[in-house]
Scaffold this active site. Structure first.
Site, PDB file in Angstrom:
ATOM      1  N   ARG A  92      46.899  96.676  21.639  1.00 42.84           N
ATOM      2  CA  ARG A  92      45.912  97.620  20.877  1.00 42.84           C
ATOM      3  C   ARG A  92      45.034  98.407  22.190  1.00 42.84           C
ATOM      4  O   ARG A  92      44.876  99.280  22.347  1.00 42.84           O
ATOM      5  CB  ARG A  92      45.007  96.968  20.185  1.00 42.84           C
ATOM      6  N   ASP A 104      42.931  93.708   4.846  1.00 38.69           N
ATOM      7  CA  ASP A 104      43.388  93.119   3.449  1.00 38.69           C
ATOM      8  C   ASP A 104      42.449  92.872   2.614  1.00 38.69           C
ATOM      9  O   ASP A 104      41.036  93.122   3.055  1.00 38.69           O
ATOM     10  CB  ASP A 104      44.191  91.775   3.881  1.00 38.69           C
ATOM     11  N   ARG A 149      47.072  86.207  31.895  1.00 38.84           N
ATOM     12  CA  ARG A 149      47.350  85.849  30.532  1.00 38.84           C
ATOM     13  C   ARG A 149      47.655  86.951  29.538  1.00 38.84           C
ATOM     14  O   ARG A 149      47.552  86.877  28.167  1.00 38.84           O
ATOM     15  CB  ARG A 149      46.132  85.017  29.748  1.00 38.84           C
ATOM     16  N   ARG A 186      47.321 100.995   8.549  1.00 40.82           N
ATOM     17  CA  ARG A 186      46.352 100.404   9.497  1.00 40.82           C
ATOM     18  C   ARG A 186      46.159 101.347  10.636  1.00 40.82           C
ATOM     19  O   ARG A 186      44.985 101.427  11.238  1.00 40.82           O
ATOM     20  CB  ARG A 186      46.799  99.224   9.885  1.00 40.82           C
ATOM     21  N   GLY A 220      41.229  92.689  19.439  1.00 44.98           N
ATOM     22  CA  GLY A 220      41.707  91.586  19.606  1.00 44.98           C
ATOM     23  C   GLY A 220      43.009  91.526  20.537  1.00 44.98           C
ATOM     24  O   GLY A 220      43.101  90.775  21.177  1.00 44.98           O
ATOM     25  N   SER A 243      40.003  94.034  12.864  1.00 47.06           N
ATOM     26  CA  SER A 243      40.270  94.279  11.549  1.00 47.06           C
ATOM     27  C   SER A 243      39.563  93.181  10.492  1.00 47.06           C
ATOM     28  O   SER A 243      39.015  92.289  11.385  1.00 47.06           O
ATOM     29  CB  SER A 243      41.564  94.195  11.247  1.00 47.06           C
ATOM     30  N   ARG A 252      33.367  95.609  19.971  1.00 44.23           N
ATOM     31  CA  ARG A 252      34.609  95.144  19.095  1.00 44.23           C
ATOM     32  C   ARG A 252      35.107  95.959  18.103  1.00 44.23           C
ATOM     33  O   ARG A 252      34.301  96.810  17.361  1.00 44.23           O
ATOM     34  CB  ARG A 252      34.234  94.014  18.542  1.00 44.23           C
TER      35      ARG A 252
HETATM   36  N1  ADE Z   1      40.987  89.634   9.777  1.00 41.95           N
HETATM   37  C1  ADE Z   1      41.599  90.560   8.789  1.00 41.95           C
HETATM   38  N2  ADE Z   1      41.600  89.816   7.877  1.00 41.95           N
HETATM   39  C2  ADE Z   1      41.324  88.572   8.009  1.00 41.95           C
HETATM   40  C3  ADE Z   1      41.219  87.557   7.030  1.00 41.95           C
HETATM   41  N3  ADE Z   1      41.773  87.752   5.815  1.00 41.95           N
HETATM   42  N4  ADE Z   1      40.549  86.470   7.353  1.00 41.95           N
HETATM   43  C4  ADE Z   1      40.064  86.236   8.753  1.00 41.95           C
HETATM   44  N5  ADE Z   1      40.165  87.399   9.722  1.00 41.95           N
HETATM   45  C5  ADE Z   1      40.671  88.689   9.034  1.00 41.95           C
END
Ligand code: ADE
Length: 235
Positions: free
Chosen positions: A27, A207, A46, A220, A23, A93, A90
């Site tokens: 990175r 997360d 961009r 990470r 994304g 995360s 892709r």
């Molecule tokens: N990417 C990483 N954590 C996320 C989350 N909690 N919600 C949506 N996209 C995410």
């Protein structure tokens, strides 16, 4: 060959048939500088940086997509339709929806549910099921096994919202066995399906909505490295 509105490439051969898609464009830069030889930067429009280089002698590209389905929808469409990209992987995360999907784990999205209206453009009289390319999925799982990296394979939710007005909404998806939430896979899978290209989404868990745990930047980095090493094996 003409430049597109978002990618400033007007010559054949600058973009490889296989493209890794983080994304974050920084990175993409990090992956190119860390893993690739003979690197060129092919896009700066961009600041959505794109690079091509060689990994173990094979040509591969890496480019940022931005966040969300509209953004990855644009970049993946242009890569496929204007630059002949065949394999789109892709590397991102996700947030865990399940007790046994822990922060730092790697999730591979076999399917991508979504709450977005992206599929409405196709005029289907039913619900399309966006799925990964079987050959990329199989090869990614085999590469992970060879490297001794455990992966969880299953459904994810590609959500249009990061901040949900209903903080309990995720539990319904969790109840359907969805492993984790991210924001791009479904659009990538749909663009690939419509065009006959191959797509896969590999994610590290940053997360957990179950435990409220979050990874640190260093943690990470480590799971990110393993994910990228799996993805690069697909080039
Ligand atoms: N990417 C990483 N954590 C996320 C989350 N909690 N919600 C949506 N996209 C995410």
């Amino acid at each position: 060959m003409k430049k597109t509105p978002h990618i400033e490439v007007d010559r054949e051969g600058l973009i490889a048939e296989t493209v890794l898609l983080p994304g974050d464009p920084l990175r993409a830069k990090f992956i190119a500088e860390t893993y690739l030889d003979d690197v060129i930067c092919f896009n700066r429009v961009r600041n959505m940086l794109g690079f091509t280089g060689k990994y173990k002698g094979k040509k591969v590209s890496v480019m940022g997509t931005g966040m969300g389905m509209p953004s990855i929808g644009i970049y993946s469409y242009e890569l496929i339709h204007f630059y002949g990209v065949k394999n789109l992987i892709r590397v991102g995360s996700c947030g865990s929806y399940q007790e046994d999907v822990k922060v730092r784990d790697i999730v591979i999205a076999m399917g991508a549910c979504t709450n977005s209206a992206y599929a409405s453009q196709y005029g289907l009289n039913g619900t399309f099921a966006p799925i990964a390319s079987w050959s990329l999925l199989k090869r990614a799982v085999e590469a992970a096994e060879r490297k001794g990296i455990p992966v969880k394979v299953g459904n994810v939710l590609s959500s249009d919202v990061f901040y949900n007005d209903n903080p309990e909404a995720w539990k319904k998806w969790a109840g359907m066995g969805v492993l984790a939430v991210e924001m791009e896979a479904a659009a990538l899978y749909m663009n690939a399906a419509r065009a006959g290209a191959n797509a896969l989404c590999i994610l590290t868990v940053s997360d957990s909505l179950v435990s409220q745990e979050e990874t640190t930047a260093e943690e990470r980095e480590r799971s990110f490295t393993q994910m990228v090493e799996i993805a690069l094996e697909l080039a």
